[in-house]
Design a protein around this motif. Sequence first.
Motif, mmCIF file in Angstrom:
data_model
loop_
_atom_site.group_PDB
_atom_site.id
_atom_site.type_symbol
_atom_site.label_atom_id
_atom_site.label_comp_id
_atom_site.label_asym_id
_atom_site.label_seq_id
_atom_site.Cartn_x
_atom_site.Cartn_y
_atom_site.Cartn_z
ATOM 1 N N GLN A 60 -4.790 -4.757 -5.779
ATOM 2 C CA GLN A 60 -4.024 -5.041 -4.516
ATOM 3 C C GLN A 60 -2.696 -4.953 -4.068
ATOM 4 O OE1 GLN A 60 -5.665 -9.456 -3.784
ATOM 5 N NE2 GLN A 60 -4.004 -9.403 -1.874
ATOM 6 N N GLN A 70 0.772 -6.375 -3.785
ATOM 7 C CA GLN A 70 1.772 -7.518 -3.601
ATOM 8 C C GLN A 70 2.596 -7.405 -4.051
ATOM 9 O OE1 GLN A 70 -0.603 -10.003 -6.157
ATOM 10 N NE2 GLN A 70 0.431 -11.525 -4.294
ATOM 11 N N TYR A 110 5.187 -3.281 3.497
ATOM 12 C CA TYR A 110 4.579 -3.823 3.040
ATOM 13 C C TYR A 110 5.414 -5.118 2.849
ATOM 14 C CZ TYR A 110 1.873 -0.120 1.254
ATOM 15 O OH TYR A 110 1.260 0.933 0.694
#
Length: 120
Positions: free
Chosen positions: A1, A3, A109
Amino acid sequence: QLQLVESGGGLVQPGGSLRLSCAASGFTLDYHAIGWFRQAPGKEREGVSCISSSDGSTYYADSVKGRFTISRDNAKNTVYLQMNSLKPEDTAVYYCAADGQGCGDDMDYWGKGTLVTVSS
């Protein structure tokens, strides 16, 4: 994932310093431009600084030039924002963001932010 996690925020007196960190997991920061943004209460988000992935070029908002320094440590997969001579108007939630295409306002992101409060 994928992050991004910011840390290092807190309460500091005017004239003081803080160093914010932006740590990445799930991807390598080496190939991404990393930007720092901030949003003060009741105000729109603004870009503070950015560092490119290609040649390490750095960019700063006029309001922070000479006071803030962005840097990256690829070995630690972390980008830093050293903030000196802090002013009350620097109070905001600070976010880091990453984008494989370069610096800009709409990056791919985003972290969840860390609060910086400059007050006596």
